[in-house]
Design a protein around this motif. Structure first.
Motif, PDB file in Angstrom:
ATOM      1  N   SER A  13      -5.352   1.897  -1.347  1.00 15.73           N
ATOM      2  CA  SER A  13      -4.753   1.111  -0.270  1.00 15.73           C
ATOM      3  C   SER A  13      -5.581  -0.142  -0.030  1.00 15.73           C
ATOM      4  O   SER A  13      -6.810  -0.093   0.008  1.00 15.73           O
ATOM      5  CB  SER A  13      -4.697   1.948   1.016  1.00 15.73           C
ATOM      6  OG  SER A  13      -4.229   1.187   2.109  1.00 15.73           O
ATOM      7  N   CYS A  67       2.103  -5.917  -2.700  1.00 12.09           N
ATOM      8  CA  CYS A  67       2.870  -4.692  -2.495  1.00 12.09           C
ATOM      9  C   CYS A  67       3.869  -4.503  -3.625  1.00 12.09           C
ATOM     10  O   CYS A  67       3.996  -3.404  -4.194  1.00 12.09           O
ATOM     11  CB  CYS A  67       3.581  -4.750  -1.149  1.00 12.09           C
ATOM     12  SG  CYS A  67       4.962  -3.600  -0.956  1.00 12.09           S
ATOM     13  N   ARG A 112      -0.976   0.815  -2.329  1.00 11.14           N
ATOM     14  CA  ARG A 112      -0.268   0.285  -1.168  1.00 11.14           C
ATOM     15  C   ARG A 112      -1.014  -0.931  -0.622  1.00 11.14           C
ATOM     16  O   ARG A 112      -2.239  -0.974  -0.653  1.00 11.14           O
ATOM     17  CB  ARG A 112      -0.166   1.356  -0.068  1.00 11.14           C
ATOM     18  CG  ARG A 112       0.622   2.580  -0.483  1.00 11.14           C
ATOM     19  CD  ARG A 112       0.720   3.613   0.615  1.00 11.14           C
ATOM     20  NE  ARG A 112      -0.589   4.170   0.968  1.00 11.14           N
ATOM     21  CZ  ARG A 112      -1.268   3.891   2.071  1.00 11.14           C
ATOM     22  NH1 ARG A 112      -0.799   3.022   2.957  1.00 11.14           N
ATOM     23  NH2 ARG A 112      -2.439   4.462   2.303  1.00 11.14           N
ATOM     24  N   ASN A 142      -0.949  -3.633   2.800  1.00  7.61           N
ATOM     25  CA  ASN A 142      -0.436  -3.968   4.123  1.00  7.61           C
ATOM     26  C   ASN A 142      -1.347  -4.987   4.798  1.00  7.61           C
ATOM     27  O   ASN A 142      -2.504  -5.148   4.409  1.00  7.61           O
ATOM     28  CB  ASN A 142      -0.358  -2.722   5.006  1.00  7.61           C
ATOM     29  CG  ASN A 142       0.628  -1.704   4.488  1.00  7.61           C
ATOM     30  OD1 ASN A 142       1.844  -1.872   4.627  1.00  7.61           O
ATOM     31  ND2 ASN A 142       0.127  -0.627   3.878  1.00  7.61           N
ATOM     32  N   LEU A 196      -3.867   2.981   7.965  1.00 11.27           N
ATOM     33  CA  LEU A 196      -3.217   2.437   6.776  1.00 11.27           C
ATOM     34  C   LEU A 196      -3.973   2.761   5.495  1.00 11.27           C
ATOM     35  O   LEU A 196      -3.366   2.823   4.414  1.00 11.27           O
ATOM     36  CB  LEU A 196      -3.047   0.920   6.926  1.00 11.27           C
ATOM     37  CG  LEU A 196      -2.015   0.476   7.964  1.00 11.27           C
ATOM     38  CD1 LEU A 196      -2.102  -1.027   8.200  1.00 11.27           C
ATOM     39  CD2 LEU A 196      -0.605   0.867   7.535  1.00 11.27           C
ATOM     40  N   ALA A 232      -0.533   7.335   5.981  1.00 10.57           N
ATOM     41  CA  ALA A 232       0.343   6.169   5.814  1.00 10.57           C
ATOM     42  C   ALA A 232       0.855   6.067   4.379  1.00 10.57           C
ATOM     43  O   ALA A 232       1.119   4.976   3.884  1.00 10.57           O
ATOM     44  CB  ALA A 232      -0.413   4.900   6.186  1.00 10.57           C
ATOM     45  N   SER A 233       1.036   7.198   3.715  1.00  7.86           N
ATOM     46  CA  SER A 233       1.316   7.205   2.278  1.00  7.86           C
ATOM     47  C   SER A 233       2.637   6.552   1.880  1.00  7.86           C
ATOM     48  O   SER A 233       2.829   6.221   0.713  1.00  7.86           O
ATOM     49  CB  SER A 233       1.283   8.647   1.751  1.00  7.86           C
ATOM     50  OG  SER A 233       2.221   9.456   2.439  1.00  7.86           O
ATOM     51  N   ILE A 242       3.818   3.786   3.607  1.00  8.28           N
ATOM     52  CA  ILE A 242       3.825   2.469   4.259  1.00  8.28           C
ATOM     53  C   ILE A 242       3.184   1.447   3.335  1.00  8.28           C
ATOM     54  O   ILE A 242       2.006   1.558   2.988  1.00  8.28           O
ATOM     55  CB  ILE A 242       3.081   2.511   5.604  1.00  8.28           C
ATOM     56  CG1 ILE A 242       3.727   3.538   6.540  1.00  8.28           C
ATOM     57  CG2 ILE A 242       3.081   1.126   6.247  1.00  8.28           C
ATOM     58  CD1 ILE A 242       3.002   3.710   7.849  1.00  8.28           C
ATOM     59  N   SER A 243       3.958   0.460   2.919  1.00  4.86           N
ATOM     60  CA  SER A 243       3.435  -0.620   2.095  1.00  4.86           C
ATOM     61  C   SER A 243       4.282  -1.864   2.311  1.00  4.86           C
ATOM     62  O   SER A 243       5.495  -1.773   2.543  1.00  4.86           O
ATOM     63  CB  SER A 243       3.440  -0.234   0.612  1.00  4.86           C
ATOM     64  OG  SER A 243       2.682  -1.149  -0.159  1.00  4.86           O
ATOM     65  N   THR A 282       3.983  -3.977   4.803  1.00  5.60           N
ATOM     66  CA  THR A 282       4.213  -4.296   6.212  1.00  5.60           C
ATOM     67  C   THR A 282       3.142  -5.228   6.743  1.00  5.60           C
ATOM     68  O   THR A 282       2.011  -5.239   6.262  1.00  5.60           O
ATOM     69  CB  THR A 282       4.250  -3.008   7.060  1.00  5.60           C
ATOM     70  OG1 THR A 282       4.732  -3.322   8.367  1.00  5.60           O
ATOM     71  CG2 THR A 282       2.864  -2.405   7.190  1.00  5.60           C
ATOM     72  N   LEU A 342       1.640  -5.601  10.345  1.00  5.48           N
ATOM     73  CA  LEU A 342       1.679  -4.825  11.579  1.00  5.48           C
ATOM     74  C   LEU A 342       1.049  -5.591  12.736  1.00  5.48           C
ATOM     75  O   LEU A 342      -0.171  -5.777  12.772  1.00  5.48           O
ATOM     76  CB  LEU A 342       0.942  -3.494  11.362  1.00  5.48           C
ATOM     77  CG  LEU A 342       0.786  -2.591  12.584  1.00  5.48           C
ATOM     78  CD1 LEU A 342       2.150  -2.107  13.070  1.00  5.48           C
ATOM     79  CD2 LEU A 342      -0.128  -1.412  12.257  1.00  5.48           C
TER      80      LEU A 342
END
Length: 243
Positions: A129, A163, A172, A174, A221, A226-227, A229-230, A232, A234
């Motif tokens: 990440s 991403c 990922r 973010n 994240l 947060a696996s 979630i990419s 974004t 925030l």
């Protein structure tokens, strides 16, 4: 809160002060092993003792220094791009050198570090990440912030492209976009009522962020929580950008 970071290796840039320092401390509390990039050798040395971290003193805008540093790093599970600068002037008095400096640190350096971190993870066969510390300035227009707004908006664009390109390899990417965050330096800068009160009035929660309130979403994240979630960006802004 434990975000399942025990035994993970993370690189944090801009780790010697402010938000970066708070992120490093929280990640260590969550059990992570750290590599810290910064300019201040004395502070880095202190963090080696405080956090048991591996530290590298370098100029984050020097591509060759970054590449050389990565040649000696362990396999990483993630990166926090937190190094950044802000130079504030009205658009009619913005100097090209100041614009170049903000782009060099806030975009170019973050992109190069992300490139090297991604290659490090891919070479080790690791998924991971990347979290870029952007700003609410990427999302709204702020007076006297032309160069800063542009550089952070570019960082968010970089986040989305990374991403797209790194997602198939399980990496990922973010951004987090905080409002005014009360580091010691920011607390002094925003202490005058004439400057502070209009900004507070525009934040629905009616207050600025504490550094830990930025660090916690970053840790989330980075974690397996947060696996999915990419890509974004925030806002951590008490609702400022909702207006």
């Amino acid at each position: 809160m434990d975000f399942e970071l025990r035994g993970k290796h993370f690189l944090v840039t801009g780790a010697t002060s402010g938000i970066g320092l708070e992120i490093a401390r929280l990640l260590r509390e969550c059990g992570a092993d750290l590599v810290l990039f910064g300019r201040n050798q004395e502070r880095l040395k202190a963090l080696e003792h405080e956090l048991g971290a591996r530290t590298v003193a370098l100029d984050i805008t020097d591509e060759y220094a970054i590449t050389a540093a990565f040649a000696d790093l362990p396999a990483l599970d993630g990166l926090v791009n937190c190094a950044g600068i802000s130079i504030l002037d009205p658009a009619t008095r913005l100097h090209a050198a100041d614009l170049d400096a903000m782009m060099a640190t806030n975009l170019r350096a973050a992109t190069i570090v992300a490139r090297e971190a991604a290659n490090n993870m891919l070479a080790a066969g690791r998924q991971g990440s990347i979290v870029n510390v952007s700003s609410q300035a990427a999302m709204v227009a702020l007076e006297n912030h032309l160069g800063y707004c542009a550089s952070k908006a570019a960082m968010d664009a970089m986040t989305r492209v990374l991403c797209l390109e790194l997602g198939p390899q399980g990496i990922r990417v973010n951004s987090v976009n905080p409002t005014v965050t009360l580091t010691p330096m920011a607390a002094r800068a925003w202490s005058e009522p004439a400057k502070r009160d209009p900004m507070l009035a525009a934040i629905p929660l009616g207050r600025f962020a504490a550094p830990r309130e930025v660090a916690q979403p970053v840790a989330f994240l980075l974690s397996s929580a947060a696996s999915m979630i990419s890509g974004t960006c925030l806002p951590i802004d008490g609702g400022y950008t909702a207006r």
